[in-house]
Each structure stands twice: as C-alpha cells, then as structure tokens.
Design an enzyme around this catalytic site. Structure first.
Site, mmCIF file in Angstrom:
data_model
loop_
_atom_site.group_PDB
_atom_site.id
_atom_site.type_symbol
_atom_site.label_atom_id
_atom_site.label_comp_id
_atom_site.label_asym_id
_atom_site.label_seq_id
_atom_site.Cartn_x
_atom_site.Cartn_y
_atom_site.Cartn_z
ATOM 1 N N THR A 206 -19.502 23.374 26.053
ATOM 2 C CA THR A 206 -18.755 22.250 25.487
ATOM 3 C C THR A 206 -17.265 22.413 25.803
ATOM 4 O O THR A 206 -16.889 23.211 26.673
ATOM 5 C CB THR A 206 -19.033 22.100 23.976
ATOM 6 O OG1 THR A 206 -18.460 20.868 23.511
ATOM 7 C CG2 THR A 206 -18.421 23.238 23.155
ATOM 8 N N ASN A 207 -16.398 21.666 25.121
ATOM 9 C CA ASN A 207 -14.954 21.756 25.350
ATOM 10 C C ASN A 207 -14.236 21.699 23.999
ATOM 11 O O ASN A 207 -14.869 21.664 22.952
ATOM 12 C CB ASN A 207 -14.504 20.621 26.283
ATOM 13 C CG ASN A 207 -14.876 19.273 25.727
ATOM 14 O OD1 ASN A 207 -14.387 18.860 24.681
ATOM 15 N ND2 ASN A 207 -15.789 18.585 26.403
ATOM 16 N N ARG A 208 -12.918 21.659 24.034
ATOM 17 C CA ARG A 208 -12.136 21.819 22.794
ATOM 18 C C ARG A 208 -11.895 20.513 22.039
ATOM 19 O O ARG A 208 -11.162 20.492 21.056
ATOM 20 C CB ARG A 208 -10.782 22.445 23.114
ATOM 21 C CG ARG A 208 -10.885 23.845 23.649
ATOM 22 C CD ARG A 208 -9.513 24.387 24.014
ATOM 23 N NE ARG A 208 -9.625 25.562 24.855
ATOM 24 C CZ ARG A 208 -9.885 26.787 24.415
ATOM 25 N NH1 ARG A 208 -10.037 26.990 23.127
ATOM 26 N NH2 ARG A 208 -9.979 27.799 25.244
#
Ligand code: PMT
Length: 402
Positions: A206-208
């Site tokens: 995933t990402n932030r």
C-alpha cells in the site's frame, strides 16, 4: 469552514449535556471562537470548568452577570455570529418560542439576531407533546433551525425519538447551513485513500495516503449542496450525508468509479492508486525459508483509472491529483496533459507539514491554458473549499461546446 466564526453555545439541563464537551472541541478544531452559556440545570450534568477549559473562556452562568461587560448578555448577543442551543430541553425551547427571558441564557437568546440552531434532547413523550411540537413550529416560523433528534437509546432505558444528534453531525449541519451552496444540484464523485494490493492472505502493498484529502473534499462538497459519492480505500468515518463505496484494490476502485462515472458532473481522483499489483497472489501465507534470503514478487501494472475515465468523459469536469517528491510543476504539468484532465492538483509530498496523512495541505492547481494557482498551507477542509470554489467557477463559465 467555521474559521473565526463567533459561536455562542447554550447548554441546558439534559443528560446529553456531556456531549457539549466534544461539540465544543470540534467547533474549536474547526477554527471557531466559542463562548459557552450554561443554565444551572446544565451544571448538574457537566461542570463549567470542563467547558471553560475546552472553550478557553469563562462560562456565562444562569444569573445575569457583568463579568466581561457592563451589559454582558447584550454584548454576547451582539458578538454572536451563530447561536447553538445544545442540548435544548423542552423548557428552553418553550421559553425561546414564547419570548421568555428570565435568566442569562434566555435573555441573550432573545437579544441576539444571529442564526440560531436548536438541537433538542428529551424524553420521547416530551418531544411528542403537542405543546413542544407547537413551540418548535413557532421557532421554525421565526427562522430558527431545528436539528431534529434521532431515534436512539434514551437515558430512561428504552429507545425513542429524543436522542440528541452526535456532535460531528451538528458541526457538519451548522457548517453546511453557513456555506454558500455553490454546488447545489451537482453530483460529485470522489476517490480517496491508498489502495491495498494483496500479496497473500496476510500481507499487502500500500502507500501512505490516509484518505483525509479526499474525505475533506467529500465533506465540503456535501456542505456546498452537492450529492456526493465517495469511493474509498480509507478507514476514516464516512462524512454525514455522503454515499460511500468501500474498496480495497485498484481494480475494485476502477469498477466503482466506472459504475458511477456517467451520472456525475464533477469527478475527482484524490486517491493514491497503486501503479502495480502482485501478479500471482498466494492463496496461503508465504512462509519464510531458511535456504533463501530473497523473495521475488512479480508485479503487473494496474489500470490507470483517471486516464481511462478521461476517455469516457462527456459533460464531466475531471480532476486529478499528483503526489510528487521532485520537479513538482514539471511532473504535474505532464500529468495534466497525458491524463487529459480539466484540473490537476499538485502536492509536494517532500514537505513535512503537508500531504500524506497530514491534517494540512499546500497545493498548486493546474488547468490547461491557464496560469497555475498556489493554495497556501491550510487545513485540508480549507484547501478542499478553495479547490471546489475554483471548480464551481470553472463549471459556471464553461460553454456547452468546451
Ligand atoms: O490521503 P491523504 O493522506 O490526505 O493524502 C493526500 C494525497 C497526497 C494522497 C492526495 O492529495 C494526492 O496527491 N493523491 C494522488 C496521489 C497519487 O497517486 O498521485 P499520482 O501522481 O501517482 O497519480 C496521479 C493521478 O492519477 C491521481 O489523481 C491518481 O488518483 C490517478 N491514478 C494514479 C494511478 C493509477 N493507476 N490510477 C489513477 O487513477
């Protein structure tokens, strides 16, 4: 949206008075300057010290006071932009409806010309009593807004109508009522959050992205009168009045965006979509092996949702976001052209005080054949308001053949 608004919060004697503490906290967080007035009955449920600490100002008591002005109830009445009476008992509603002014709260309420929001909390039978309903009708006729109670579990131990609205709903309601209806009759579709691409039943890539920017856009668009659909890969609570479609992966997000695209007028991709997903997702947990220090995952490109939406575009105003860690404007300009969008909002994600997971943002708005516009550091709600105001002007000025 309530930044610098002068809000007088009147608390009367109901068990729901404890919710006035979170209401005050949310109002202050939204930038409002809050003054609290408590009846003596209210002080049986929550202390003035609590309210003084949260509002950062002394609390006006039941008796007429000269604490901060010779005629304090009139000074407060004139100072007020918005008066919220929460919780409002059947008693204070009756006094307001009949112009009775026998203590500080009711005297100031009679004197103020500010917008008034009454948030009732009482027993169901008291709510249904014809006298209460008659008083509420009088208040509505006099231009007072009633934020109606819901059916919920009452302090008496049974469910009934009379349950005070949650503080977040009250703040949203008041903010909507004081927001210009720039997007009335418009349908807005927004994506938010970071997609998650599974590796195996336990892990994912995933990402932030927290979803805060997309959710702020959804909340403010709703407050501006739009019908809002949010396609979300975030776990944040759904803003009131917004239709939500929860998704996890980029492919699910694409399906939800495609399904809703046609019927919407404004479409905003604020989500951080994974560019790649794992080609072969393991059906069982991948085990650590002793003979190999490396694990290779083969990734395959995800669809570019925004680029494919731009190919289906008819009347929609299409907005993309860009998260850039270097060459912000040059990279964002490329995306504006390559993705054929009407607007691209560029974030500099190298900044520590804005962007991913921050409550604040600082962005540059790019549009074809127009000078770029910088929106200075502000809360994501404020940035959302500025972006949506620009969009509403663009739509207004758009000729049918554009
Ligand atoms: O969620 P927050 O914590 O509040 O943070 C906000 C934010 C920084 C995530 C947000 O404001 C933002 O910049 N979102 C876009 C992030 C991003 O994915 O940028 P990008 O440059 O990779 O993509 C450009 C545009 O194409 C975006 O509109 C994106 O949604 C879209 N895209 C990207 C890849 C893909 N496969 N499909 C897409 O539609």
């Amino acid at each position: 949206m309530l930044k610098n608004k002068h809000i007088a919060l009147y608390i009367s004697g109901s068990i729901a008075a404890y919710k006035a503490a979170s209401l005050t906290r949310l109002l202050v967080k939204a930038g409002a300057i809050v003054r609290v007035i408590m009846t003596t009955a209210a002080t049986n449920f929550i202390t003035p010290l609590t309210m003084q600490t949260l509002s950062k100002h002394f609390v006006y008591p039941q008796q007429i006071t000269t604490a901060d002005a010779p005629v304090a109830h009139i000074a407060l009445a004139d100072w007020t932009d918005i008066a919220i009476i929460a919780p409002a008992t059947a008693n204070i509603i009756a006094k307001m409806a009949n112009g009775i002014a026998d203590d500080f709260a009711t005297t100031a309420l009679l004197a103020t010309t500010a917008a008034k929001f009454v948030v009732p909390a009482m027993n169901e039978h008291m709510w249904n009593n014809p006298a209460t309903q008659h008083n509420l009708t009088t208040l509505r006729t006099n231009g007072v807004t009633i934020i109606e109670p819901t059916v919920g579990f009452l302090a008496e131990g049974y469910a009934g109508k009379g349950h005070m609205r949650e503080p977040s709903d009250i703040v949203n309601y008041v903010a909507s009522a004081t927001m210009p209806a720039l997007l009335a009759n418009k349908k807005v579709l927004i994506s938010a959050g970071g997609t998650k691409e599974p590796i195996d039943p336990v892990r994912y890539i995933t990402n932030r992205s927290s979803g805060k920017m997309g959710y702020a856009l959804a909340q403010v668009a709703q407050q501006m009168g739009a019908q809002v659909t949010l396609v979300s890969a975030s776990t944040l609570p759904t803003p009131p009045g917004v239709t939500i479609h929860k998704v996890t992966t980029a492919q699910q997000m694409q399906t939800a965006m495609n399904d809703n695209f046609k019927q919407n007028d404004i479409v905003i991709m604020a989500a951080a979509v994974a560019d790649y997903r794992v080609l072969h997702v393991a059906t069982q947990k991948i085990k650590k092996t002793t003979d190999n220090d490396q694990l290779n995952l083969k990734l395959v490109k995800n669809p570019d949702i925004l680029a494919t939406l731009s190919q289906q575009k008819t009347h929609q105003y299409l907005v993309g976001f860009a998260a850039e860690s270097q060459n912000l404007l040059a990279n964002a300009q490329k995306k504006l052209i390559n993705k054929h969008v009407d607007m691209l909002v560029a974030n500099d994600i190298s900044a520590k005080d804005a962007g991913f997971n921050s409550d604040n943002n600082r962005v540059t708005v790019l549009r074809p054949h127009q000078a770029s516009q910088v929106l200075l550091l502000a809360s994501k709600q404020q940035i959302a308001k500025e972006i949506l105001t620009i969009i509403s002007n663009e739509i207004k000025n758009k000729k049918p053949c554009d």
